[in-house]
Write an enzyme that holds these catalytic residues in place. Structure first.
Site, PDB file in Angstrom:
ATOM      1  N   ASN A  85     -21.372  39.816  50.854  1.00  0.00           N
ATOM      2  CA  ASN A  85     -20.526  39.240  51.909  1.00  0.00           C
ATOM      3  C   ASN A  85     -19.082  39.709  51.715  1.00  0.00           C
ATOM      4  O   ASN A  85     -18.642  39.933  50.587  1.00  0.00           O
ATOM      5  CB  ASN A  85     -20.571  37.713  51.824  1.00  0.00           C
ATOM      6  CG  ASN A  85     -19.766  37.037  52.917  1.00  0.00           C
ATOM      7  OD1 ASN A  85     -19.823  37.412  54.098  1.00  0.00           O
ATOM      8  ND2 ASN A  85     -18.975  36.036  52.546  1.00  0.00           N
TER       9      ASN A  85
ATOM     10  N   ASP B  90     -24.767  33.710  46.941  1.00  0.00           N
ATOM     11  CA  ASP B  90     -25.709  32.797  46.287  1.00  0.00           C
ATOM     12  C   ASP B  90     -25.926  31.599  47.202  1.00  0.00           C
ATOM     13  O   ASP B  90     -25.607  31.669  48.398  1.00  0.00           O
ATOM     14  CB  ASP B  90     -25.247  32.435  44.869  1.00  0.00           C
ATOM     15  CG  ASP B  90     -23.987  31.572  44.871  1.00  0.00           C
ATOM     16  OD1 ASP B  90     -23.532  31.148  45.957  1.00  0.00           O
ATOM     17  OD2 ASP B  90     -23.465  31.310  43.772  1.00  0.00           O
TER      18      ASP B  90
ATOM     19  N   HIS C  97     -15.171  38.460  52.502  1.00  0.00           N
ATOM     20  CA  HIS C  97     -14.447  37.236  52.858  1.00  0.00           C
ATOM     21  C   HIS C  97     -12.950  37.521  52.897  1.00  0.00           C
ATOM     22  O   HIS C  97     -12.414  38.149  51.971  1.00  0.00           O
ATOM     23  CB  HIS C  97     -14.750  36.133  51.834  1.00  0.00           C
ATOM     24  CG  HIS C  97     -14.100  34.838  52.178  1.00  0.00           C
ATOM     25  ND1 HIS C  97     -14.561  34.020  53.194  1.00  0.00           N
ATOM     26  CD2 HIS C  97     -12.994  34.233  51.685  1.00  0.00           C
ATOM     27  CE1 HIS C  97     -13.773  32.964  53.299  1.00  0.00           C
ATOM     28  NE2 HIS C  97     -12.814  33.067  52.400  1.00  0.00           N
TER      29      HIS C  97
ATOM     30  N   ASP D  93     -19.561  31.077  50.179  1.00  0.00           N
ATOM     31  CA  ASP D  93     -18.425  31.863  49.660  1.00  0.00           C
ATOM     32  C   ASP D  93     -18.225  31.644  48.169  1.00  0.00           C
ATOM     33  O   ASP D  93     -17.113  31.401  47.687  1.00  0.00           O
ATOM     34  CB  ASP D  93     -17.135  31.499  50.437  1.00  0.00           C
ATOM     35  CG  ASP D  93     -17.230  31.880  51.907  1.00  0.00           C
ATOM     36  OD1 ASP D  93     -17.947  32.839  52.233  1.00  0.00           O
ATOM     37  OD2 ASP D  93     -16.590  31.199  52.725  1.00  0.00           O
TER      38      ASP D  93
ATOM     39  N   ILE E 155     -24.625  30.391  57.886  1.00  0.00           N
ATOM     40  CA  ILE E 155     -24.998  30.241  56.477  1.00  0.00           C
ATOM     41  C   ILE E 155     -26.501  30.482  56.351  1.00  0.00           C
ATOM     42  O   ILE E 155     -27.291  29.914  57.103  1.00  0.00           O
ATOM     43  CB  ILE E 155     -24.633  28.825  55.987  1.00  0.00           C
ATOM     44  CG1 ILE E 155     -23.108  28.640  56.063  1.00  0.00           C
ATOM     45  CG2 ILE E 155     -25.138  28.595  54.571  1.00  0.00           C
ATOM     46  CD1 ILE E 155     -22.662  27.202  55.920  1.00  0.00           C
ATOM     47  N   LEU E 156     -26.862  31.342  55.409  1.00  0.00           N
ATOM     48  CA  LEU E 156     -28.281  31.648  55.211  1.00  0.00           C
ATOM     49  C   LEU E 156     -28.930  30.571  54.346  1.00  0.00           C
ATOM     50  O   LEU E 156     -28.305  30.024  53.439  1.00  0.00           O
ATOM     51  CB  LEU E 156     -28.431  33.007  54.516  1.00  0.00           C
ATOM     52  CG  LEU E 156     -27.931  34.216  55.308  1.00  0.00           C
ATOM     53  CD1 LEU E 156     -28.043  35.480  54.457  1.00  0.00           C
ATOM     54  CD2 LEU E 156     -28.704  34.384  56.616  1.00  0.00           C
TER      55      LEU E 156
ATOM     56  N   ARG F 228     -32.539  25.979  59.659  1.00  0.00           N
ATOM     57  CA  ARG F 228     -31.849  27.104  59.009  1.00  0.00           C
ATOM     58  C   ARG F 228     -32.868  28.022  58.318  1.00  0.00           C
ATOM     59  O   ARG F 228     -32.725  29.238  58.303  1.00  0.00           O
ATOM     60  CB  ARG F 228     -30.847  26.552  57.990  1.00  0.00           C
ATOM     61  CG  ARG F 228     -29.909  27.595  57.417  1.00  0.00           C
ATOM     62  CD  ARG F 228     -28.871  26.981  56.492  1.00  0.00           C
ATOM     63  NE  ARG F 228     -28.095  25.929  57.112  1.00  0.00           N
ATOM     64  CZ  ARG F 228     -27.092  26.119  57.973  1.00  0.00           C
ATOM     65  NH1 ARG F 228     -26.735  27.340  58.278  1.00  0.00           N
ATOM     66  NH2 ARG F 228     -26.449  25.113  58.511  1.00  0.00           N
TER      67      ARG F 228
HETATM   68  C1  GRF Z   1     -13.707  39.747  58.788  1.00  0.00           C
HETATM   69  O1  GRF Z   1     -12.330  39.620  58.577  1.00  0.00           O
HETATM   70  C2  GRF Z   1     -14.499  38.997  57.752  1.00  0.00           C
HETATM   71  O2  GRF Z   1     -13.877  38.923  56.518  1.00  0.00           O
HETATM   72  C3  GRF Z   1     -14.577  37.629  58.368  1.00  0.00           C
HETATM   73  O3  GRF Z   1     -14.763  37.860  59.739  1.00  0.00           O
HETATM   74  C4  GRF Z   1     -14.146  39.083  60.092  1.00  0.00           C
HETATM   75  C5  GRF Z   1     -15.145  39.890  60.852  1.00  0.00           C
HETATM   76  O4  GRF Z   1     -14.553  40.992  61.454  1.00  0.00           O
HETATM   77  N1  GRF Z   1     -15.626  36.847  57.760  1.00  0.00           N
HETATM   78  P1  GRF Z   1     -15.430  42.169  62.069  1.00  0.00           P
HETATM   79  O5  GRF Z   1     -16.491  41.547  62.945  1.00  0.00           O
HETATM   80  O6  GRF Z   1     -16.004  42.957  60.937  1.00  0.00           O
HETATM   81  O7  GRF Z   1     -14.442  42.962  62.885  1.00  0.00           O
END
Ligand code: GRF
Length: 211
Positions: free
Chosen positions: A110, A144, A112, A148, A95-96, A68
């Site tokens: 990010n 971080d 989510h 998430d 995951i970074l 990773r």
């Molecule tokens: C988004 O809904 C994001 O929240 C989730 O994956 C989806 C990616 O969609 N982690 P896109 O590639 O931006 O269309």
């Protein structure tokens, strides 16, 4: 506001609709510019969106690295080469390693598809429906070292309808993502976000958000 737009790298794994929202907003906002789009997968729609907008692209495939950390280092090197001062994870499904937070401190964002800390992980929309919540939403946060988890920049709620399936709910969630993410990246690029522990202070909140 900075004199010239802040270069950012956008990391994707798929369709890139959030990338498109960032591209569409950057000319009006004038405070960030997508300098490079990096995907961990070849042949994804997001790469075409970037190419259509004349943005440099790079594929960095997970399978080509032994760890990773080495994968993350390669991503950061590409971002650095393009002068990026921040990373935006827009549907990036890897995951970074902690090295990314060291190289881009308080500068990785990010998006989510849930109201964190509820439903972290890769199946947030499906998990929300299965759990039976009537309210879920969108979280944009700094990254971080935990998944998430980092300080929350902005959140907005989305109602779950009784007849929602994953597709219909995710579509409404993404409508919100496409508004919140560019707003958050603009605020970051202008230096309008101050992080204090888990708290992020905005100089000015976006009007429709419930931060
Ligand atoms: C988004 O809904 C994001 O929240 C989730 O994956 C989806 C990616 O969609 N982690 P896109 O590639 O931006 O269309």
């Amino acid at each position: 506001m900075t004199d010239s737009p802040l270069p950012i790298a956008v990391l994707i794994s798929g369709s890139g609709s959030n990338l498109q929202a960032l591209i569409d907003a950057q000319d009006a906002a004038q405070d960030y510019v997508v300098a490079v789009v990096i995907s961990d997968r070849p042949d994804v729609r997001g790469l075409d969106r970037a190419a259509d907008a004349g943005i440099s692209t790079k594929v960095v495939e997970w399978a080509d690295f032994e760890s990773r950390s080495s994968f993350t280092r390669a991503l950061c090197d590409v971002a650095d080469c393009h002068g990026a001062k921040g990373l935006v994870l827009a549907g990036f499904m890897r995951i970074l390693a902690p090295i990314a937070m060291k190289r881009f401190p308080a500068a990785i964002i990010n998006v989510h598809p849930a109201l964190l800390p509820a439903f972290p992980g890769a199946h947030a929309v499906e998990n929300a429906i299965e759990y039976g919540v009537t309210l879920t939403g969108v979280t944009v946060h700094f990254v971080d070292e935990q998944v998430d988890h980092g300080p929350i920049i902005v959140q907005e709620a989305v109602r779950v309808a009784a007849d929602d399936d994953q597709t219909s709910l995710h579509r409404r969630i993404q409508d919100v993502e496409h508004r919140l993410l560019p707003d958050a990246v603009s605020a970051f690029a202008r230096g309008n976000l101050t992080v204090q522990g888990r708290h992020v202070r905005w100089d000015r909140m976006p009007e429709e958000a419930v931060g």
